[in-house]
Design a protein around this motif. Structure first.
Motif, PDB file in Angstrom:
ATOM      1  N   SER A  42     -10.824 -36.845  13.549  1.00  9.63           N
ATOM      2  CA  SER A  42      -9.485 -36.970  14.103  1.00  9.63           C
ATOM      3  C   SER A  42      -8.571 -35.859  13.600  1.00  9.63           C
ATOM      4  CB  SER A  42      -8.872 -38.327  13.726  1.00  9.63           C
ATOM      5  OG  SER A  42      -7.484 -38.347  13.977  1.00  9.63           O
ATOM      6  N   GLY A  43      -7.832 -35.268  14.547  1.00  9.29           N
ATOM      7  CA  GLY A  43      -6.766 -34.339  14.196  1.00  9.29           C
ATOM      8  C   GLY A  43      -5.406 -34.927  14.487  1.00  9.29           C
ATOM      9  N   VAL A  44      -5.341 -36.239  14.778  1.00 14.54           N
ATOM     10  CA  VAL A  44      -4.069 -36.903  15.058  1.00 14.54           C
ATOM     11  C   VAL A  44      -3.199 -36.867  13.806  1.00 14.54           C
ATOM     12  CG1 VAL A  44      -2.987 -39.093  15.691  1.00 14.54           C
ATOM     13  CG2 VAL A  44      -5.112 -38.396  16.807  1.00 14.54           C
ATOM     14  N   GLN A  45      -1.945 -36.502  13.961  1.00 15.84           N
ATOM     15  CA  GLN A  45      -1.041 -36.450  12.820  1.00 15.84           C
ATOM     16  C   GLN A  45      -0.967 -37.809  12.122  1.00 15.84           C
ATOM     17  OE1 GLN A  45       0.414 -33.707  11.482  1.00 15.84           O
ATOM     18  NE2 GLN A  45      -0.837 -32.631  13.010  1.00 15.84           N
ATOM     19  N   GLU A  46      -0.920 -37.795  10.814  1.00 15.24           N
ATOM     20  CA  GLU A  46      -0.956 -38.985   9.961  1.00 15.24           C
ATOM     21  C   GLU A  46      -2.331 -39.638   9.943  1.00 15.24           C
ATOM     22  OE1 GLU A  46       1.733 -39.210   8.250  1.00 15.24           O
ATOM     23  OE2 GLU A  46       2.771 -37.797   9.571  1.00 15.24           O
ATOM     24  N   ASN A  47      -3.279 -39.090  10.693  1.00 11.19           N
ATOM     25  CA  ASN A  47      -4.655 -39.602  10.688  1.00 11.19           C
ATOM     26  C   ASN A  47      -5.643 -38.441  10.701  1.00 11.19           C
ATOM     27  OD1 ASN A  47      -4.748 -42.796  11.177  1.00 11.19           O
ATOM     28  ND2 ASN A  47      -3.034 -41.961  12.349  1.00 11.19           N
ATOM     29  N   GLN A  48      -5.421 -37.487   9.824  1.00  9.86           N
ATOM     30  CA  GLN A  48      -6.272 -36.310   9.753  1.00  9.86           C
ATOM     31  C   GLN A  48      -7.571 -36.630   9.003  1.00  9.86           C
ATOM     32  OE1 GLN A  48      -5.911 -32.920  10.594  1.00  9.86           O
ATOM     33  NE2 GLN A  48      -4.048 -33.258  11.767  1.00  9.86           N
ATOM     34  N   SER A  49      -8.690 -36.306   9.620  1.00  6.18           N
ATOM     35  CA  SER A  49      -9.976 -36.515   8.953  1.00  6.18           C
ATOM     36  C   SER A  49     -10.114 -35.605   7.741  1.00  6.18           C
ATOM     37  CB  SER A  49     -11.120 -36.235   9.932  1.00  6.18           C
ATOM     38  OG  SER A  49     -11.205 -37.246  10.908  1.00  6.18           O
ATOM     39  N   VAL A  50     -10.752 -36.140   6.699  1.00  2.00           N
ATOM     40  CA  VAL A  50     -10.945 -35.416   5.444  1.00  2.00           C
ATOM     41  C   VAL A  50     -12.441 -35.245   5.183  1.00  2.00           C
ATOM     42  CG1 VAL A  50     -10.587 -35.477   2.936  1.00  2.00           C
ATOM     43  CG2 VAL A  50      -8.766 -36.268   4.484  1.00  2.00           C
ATOM     44  N   VAL A  51     -12.849 -34.035   4.828  1.00  2.00           N
ATOM     45  CA  VAL A  51     -14.264 -33.742   4.573  1.00  2.00           C
ATOM     46  C   VAL A  51     -14.750 -34.581   3.398  1.00  2.00           C
ATOM     47  CG1 VAL A  51     -15.943 -31.947   3.965  1.00  2.00           C
ATOM     48  CG2 VAL A  51     -14.017 -31.410   5.481  1.00  2.00           C
ATOM     49  N   SER A  52     -15.941 -35.161   3.548  1.00  3.39           N
ATOM     50  CA  SER A  52     -16.456 -36.084   2.530  1.00  3.39           C
ATOM     51  C   SER A  52     -17.516 -35.469   1.621  1.00  3.39           C
ATOM     52  CB  SER A  52     -17.043 -37.332   3.202  1.00  3.39           C
ATOM     53  OG  SER A  52     -18.111 -36.980   4.076  1.00  3.39           O
ATOM     54  N   GLU A  53     -18.127 -34.347   2.035  1.00  7.36           N
ATOM     55  CA  GLU A  53     -19.253 -33.799   1.268  1.00  7.36           C
ATOM     56  C   GLU A  53     -19.174 -32.277   1.188  1.00  7.36           C
ATOM     57  OE1 GLU A  53     -22.917 -35.021   3.038  1.00  7.36           O
ATOM     58  OE2 GLU A  53     -22.437 -37.155   3.012  1.00  7.36           O
ATOM     59  N   GLY A  54     -19.795 -31.735   0.115  1.00  8.91           N
ATOM     60  CA  GLY A  54     -19.955 -30.284   0.004  1.00  8.91           C
ATOM     61  C   GLY A  54     -18.748 -29.582  -0.596  1.00  8.91           C
ATOM     62  N   PRO A  55     -18.765 -28.257  -0.629  1.00  8.87           N
ATOM     63  CA  PRO A  55     -17.703 -27.467  -1.271  1.00  8.87           C
ATOM     64  C   PRO A  55     -16.319 -27.685  -0.674  1.00  8.87           C
ATOM     65  CG  PRO A  55     -19.636 -26.101  -0.838  1.00  8.87           C
ATOM     66  CD  PRO A  55     -19.876 -27.410  -0.157  1.00  8.87           C
ATOM     67  N   LEU A  56     -16.235 -28.097   0.600  1.00  7.01           N
ATOM     68  CA  LEU A  56     -14.936 -28.276   1.251  1.00  7.01           C
ATOM     69  C   LEU A  56     -14.448 -29.717   1.202  1.00  7.01           C
ATOM     70  CD1 LEU A  56     -15.472 -25.971   4.366  1.00  7.01           C
ATOM     71  CD2 LEU A  56     -14.135 -25.481   2.316  1.00  7.01           C
ATOM     72  N   ALA A  57     -15.119 -30.575   0.454  1.00  8.54           N
ATOM     73  CA  ALA A  57     -14.720 -31.982   0.342  1.00  8.54           C
ATOM     74  C   ALA A  57     -13.272 -32.083  -0.129  1.00  8.54           C
ATOM     75  CB  ALA A  57     -15.639 -32.721  -0.622  1.00  8.54           C
ATOM     76  N   GLY A  58     -12.513 -32.985   0.498  1.00 10.21           N
ATOM     77  CA  GLY A  58     -11.117 -33.195   0.144  1.00 10.21           C
ATOM     78  C   GLY A  58     -10.139 -32.465   1.041  1.00 10.21           C
ATOM     79  N   ASN A  59     -10.620 -31.484   1.808  1.00 10.43           N
ATOM     80  CA  ASN A  59      -9.767 -30.769   2.751  1.00 10.43           C
ATOM     81  C   ASN A  59      -9.719 -31.519   4.079  1.00 10.43           C
ATOM     82  OD1 ASN A  59      -9.088 -27.869   1.575  1.00 10.43           O
ATOM     83  ND2 ASN A  59     -11.186 -28.363   0.979  1.00 10.43           N
ATOM     84  N   ASN A  60      -8.520 -31.537   4.689  1.00  8.35           N
ATOM     85  CA  ASN A  60      -8.445 -32.194   5.990  1.00  8.35           C
ATOM     86  C   ASN A  60      -8.683 -31.188   7.108  1.00  8.35           C
ATOM     87  OD1 ASN A  60      -5.964 -31.024   6.931  1.00  8.35           O
ATOM     88  ND2 ASN A  60      -4.764 -32.568   5.838  1.00  8.35           N
ATOM     89  N   LEU A  61      -8.824 -31.719   8.309  1.00  4.35           N
ATOM     90  CA  LEU A  61      -9.238 -30.901   9.450  1.00  4.35           C
ATOM     91  C   LEU A  61      -8.221 -29.811   9.771  1.00  4.35           C
ATOM     92  CD1 LEU A  61     -11.519 -30.597  11.448  1.00  4.35           C
ATOM     93  CD2 LEU A  61     -10.497 -32.385  12.847  1.00  4.35           C
ATOM     94  N   GLU A  62      -6.948 -30.139   9.725  1.00  5.48           N
ATOM     95  CA  GLU A  62      -5.916 -29.145  10.021  1.00  5.48           C
ATOM     96  C   GLU A  62      -5.940 -28.014   9.001  1.00  5.48           C
ATOM     97  OE1 GLU A  62      -1.856 -30.166  11.737  1.00  5.48           O
ATOM     98  OE2 GLU A  62      -1.335 -29.691   9.654  1.00  5.48           O
TER      99      GLU A  62
END
Length: 325
Positions: A42-62
């Motif tokens: 999801s890229g919906v504002q206030e509902n941004q998906s967040v990476v769960s695995e790997g070096p980019l974990a914790g970053n959201n889609l935007e």
């Protein structure tokens, strides 16, 4: 370097939800509540998906699109949508009937909400024997008849009923009156939009005893009143061969059942690719010595820069393959 990205599901508790999506949560309080939707990407504002695995974990889609731009979503996609991810990918578990609703198209959504409209498709992942959908009108009607049925709580009499089974697929353009019925587990692919006009909710009450809000005036202006009885997508499932389900201005969705190695070449599409694993287990090999495993119920985003990959099944697997065509 970019790699196939998995995200933490965003779970939505609803009065009509069930238990089939509870396994996606680590929170026992959420698991014990009815979960209606799992927003997979999801890229919906206030509902941004967040990476769960790997070096980019914790970053959201935007955040990722801001940094990686066309390498993540495709140059053509980035040029059109910027940092807004253009699709919303969900699973929906209907333990009860959803409200009857409609979504506006791009023009009306832009005018009223400064947002995109909502054209969508459904793939039936599982269904009980009595499961059904309401899709469009079963005859040509008009605003007067529609409002009369609505006032007398008999709107379903005007609607086309689709009995469904596992593997059925449906396309729902903006402006189509529709509802998911009890007993359906559905994969939904849609434009990035959370605009829903609720028309009729079977006179239900929420947990506080209040009737849910209806959007009668907003909805009436966007409804297509023509007879609509052909929303079902007819396709053939040939093992180890990709079958197109839907190709529209907003997304392309394909189906693939495979039990041997499959090579995928995405050089020509200039888009991210999403896999929803419907059945089985397989590995995505994206470099000579790099791979990621997928299992039933998981969703992954393949960055546009990964143009040549291999799918290696551990057992027979089924996926939906989604991209911007």
């Amino acid at each position: 370097m970019l790699y196939p990205l998995k995200f933490t599901p965003i779970l939505k508790q609803t009065i009509w939800g069930g238990e089939k999506l509870a396994y996606k949560s680590q929170n026992k309080n959420v698991q014990s509540s009815p979960i209606g939707e799992s927003w997979e990407i999801s890229g919906v504002q206030e509902n941004q998906s967040v990476v769960s695995e790997g070096p980019l974990a914790g970053n959201n889609l935007e955040e990722l699109i801001e940094v990686y731009m066309g390498d993540l979503v495709g140059d053509r996609v980035y040029e059109k949508f910027g940092i807004e991810f253009p699709l919303l990918i969900k699973y929906i578990d209907a333990c009860d009937d959803l409200s009857i609703q409609v979504h506006p198209d791009d023009a009306i959504a832009r005018e009223r909400h400064n947002a995109y409209g909502k054209t969508e498709m459904w793939y039936v992942v599982d269904a009980t024997p009595e499961a059904r959908l309401l899709l469009g009108f079963n005859k040509n009607t008009d605003k007067t008849e529609y409002l009369d049925k609505l006032q007398h709580h008999t709107l379903p009499e005007l609607l086309n009923v689709e009995k469904v089974k596992k593997g059925d697929c449906f396309f729902i353009p903006a402006g189509t009156v529709h509802a998911i019925g009890k007993g359906c587990l559905i994969a939904e692919i849609q434009q990035t939009s959370d605009i829903t006009y609720r028309i009729y909710d079977y006179d239900r009450r929420d947990k506080n005893g209040q009737a849910r809000e209806l959007h009668t005036e907003l909805a009436t202006d966007v409804i297509c009143f023509k007879q609509q009885t052909e929303h079902s997508i007819h396709y053939h499932s040939h093992e180890n061969h990709t079958e197109e389900l839907v190709s529209c201005n907003y997304f392309t969705t394909n189906y693939l059942k495979f039990d041997r190695e499959i090579e995928k070449d995405y050089f020509e599409i200039d888009s991210f690719v999403i896999y929803m694993c419907l059945e089985g287990e397989f590995s995505i090999v994206y470099n000579i010595d790099q791979s990621i495993k997928m299992k039933k119920g998981e969703t992954v985003l393949i960055p546009a820069s990964l143009q040549n990959i291999f799918l290696l099944p551990e057992r027979e697997s089924e996926i939906l393959e989604i991209y911007i065509g």
